[in-house]
Design an enzyme around this catalytic site. Structure first.
Site, PDB file in Angstrom:
ATOM      1  CG  HIS A  78      -9.726  -3.234   2.734  1.00 16.68           C
ATOM      2  ND1 HIS A  78      -8.757  -4.189   2.904  1.00 16.68           N
ATOM      3  CD2 HIS A  78      -9.186  -2.283   1.915  1.00 16.68           C
ATOM      4  CE1 HIS A  78      -7.667  -3.836   2.227  1.00 16.68           C
ATOM      5  NE2 HIS A  78      -7.901  -2.692   1.618  1.00 16.68           N
ATOM      6  CG  ASP A 108      -6.320  -7.310   0.951  1.00 16.64           C
ATOM      7  OD1 ASP A 108      -6.915  -6.874   1.957  1.00 16.64           O
ATOM      8  OD2 ASP A 108      -5.459  -8.203   0.997  1.00 16.64           O
TER       9      ASP A 108
END
Length: 395
Positions: free
Chosen positions: A372, A376
């Site tokens: 992450h 995203d």
């Protein structure tokens, strides 16, 4: 003139090598091109050939020693040559090799079978007390007649903590050294697990279209030329990455780099661990090329015949547990410095709703794990949605 033979650099990422086996003994004559020594790196074991003719005058690095690239491992020359200067120069600049670890006498003594433990001379009261307190009697020196272990000996062991079983003193079925490939995998995966901000997307995908496409492609082809599902999936992944390269990336220093090359790593299980040979530029290769390359790399990988460079440079990795028939979804660990890894589970016929009707379809589990810090959740979901369309409508 005597030749100093040093630890070779067997790949771009190699920094150290471990001596596995010498194929010649000191005093043996060797010809140029003959295998001199086997050297293990973090990923593979290589047979290293001699680059000169001569007699193996001195083995400097014994079996199981680990040395950096460029360190002296042996000297080849002619009988009677003075090699003291070579040895002195090497001793002055190279660090000592890492010796093979040896178990302590106490550890060796503790790894006794139940039958051997029963033969230890110990009083019934002492044996009962030891069992109640998980004390390994193999580690206690008896003070009774003829070395018999007494209750007082056990009480002293409990008080001092000597011989208290921590779970490591049980009978051993086999012992596997935590070194070489096993340690490399462990260190790499531990570093990934503690560094990456992992997120996993799980989904099931209908394999009907891909199975049918494979059937049509393979009609009339000889067995050795038939396309595998793995090759089709690899091309689907490469095409997805070509259209949406957000996962074809790495975090390098203070920037996220999206790579131009699409190099797909294919995890291959070995008896002693795991290797990841790389299909380079998978997006540019024909399906038949990818199919041949996957088969070749997997075959040579299981025979330990890959080079380090063939195991390096992946930008995205795929690991497939579907063939075991036991796993639907799992959470593979990202292979640093890549941004993501795709886990493939088994394909199982299941009832699904299609256009308002319940039908049976071959459904396969996919697990996309991504970092992450680099990508995203939404872009990763978009990438996965595109891959699903590639798989379900492969034409």
């Amino acid at each position: 003139m005597a030749n100093a033979i040093t630890m070779p650099k067997l790949g771009l990422t190699m920094t150290t090598g471990k001596i596995v086996k010498w194929m010649k003994n000191e005093g043996d004559r060797i010809k140029k091109g003959e295998v001199l020594v086997e050297i293990a790196t973090e990923k593979i074991t290589n047979k290293v050939e001699s680059k000169v003719d001569g007699i193996l005058l001195k083995i400097v690095a014994p079996v199981k020693s680990e040395l950096p690239v460029g360190a002296l491992i042996c000297v080849i020359g002619e009988a009677g040559e003075d090699i003291t200067a070579i040895l002195a120069e090497a001793a002055a600049k190279q660090p000592a090799s890492k010796p093979a670890s040896k178990g302590s006498p106490a550890a060796a003594k503790s790894a006794l079978s139940p039958e051997q433990l029963e033969k230890i001379r110990i009083s019934p009261a002492a044996r009962k007390l030891a069992e109640e307190n998980c004390v390994n009697i193999a580690l206690i020196n008896g003070t009774g007649p003829e070395g018999r272990i007494t209750r007082e000996d056990v009480e002293k062991a409990i008080e001092e903590g000597t011989g208290v079983d921590d779970g490591n003193n049980r009978p051993i079925l086999k012992s596997i050294p935590y070194e070489g490939m096993r340690r490399a995998i462990g260190d790499n995966m531990s570093r990934s697990w503690t560094t990456n901000a992992r997120v996993t997307h799980h989904v099931k995908v209908d394999m009907s279209g891909m199975i049918e496409l494979r059937r049509k492609i393979n009609e009339g082809l000889p067995e050795k030329s038939k396309i595998s599902i793995t090759a089709l999936l690899t091309k689907a992944i490469a095409r997805t990455m070509e259209l949406n390269p957000c996962l074809n990336a790495s975090l390098v220093g203070e920037e996220v780099r999206v790579w131009q090359e699409i190099n797909i790593g294919m995890a291959v299980a070995l008896a002693e661990g795991l290797i990841v040979p790389v299909i380079r530029n998978a997006d540019r290769k024909r399906l038949s090329e990818v199919n041949r390359e996957i088969a070749d790399l997997a075959k040579r990988g299981r025979k330990n015949r890959l080079t380090i460079d063939e195991l390096s440079g992946a930008t995205f990795t795929v690991t497939n547990l579907g063939g075991f028939g036991s796993v639907d979804f799992f959470t593979p660990i990202i292979n640093p410095p890549e941004a993501a890894i795709l886990g493939i589970g088994r394909t199982v016929e299941q009832p699904v709703a299609v256009n308002g009707q319940v039908v049976i379809r071959p459904m396969m589990g996919l697990s996309l794990v991504f970092d992450h810090r680099i990508v995203d959740g939404a872009p990763a979901a978009e990438w996965l949605a595109l891959l699903i369309r590639m798989i379900e409508s492969p034409s």
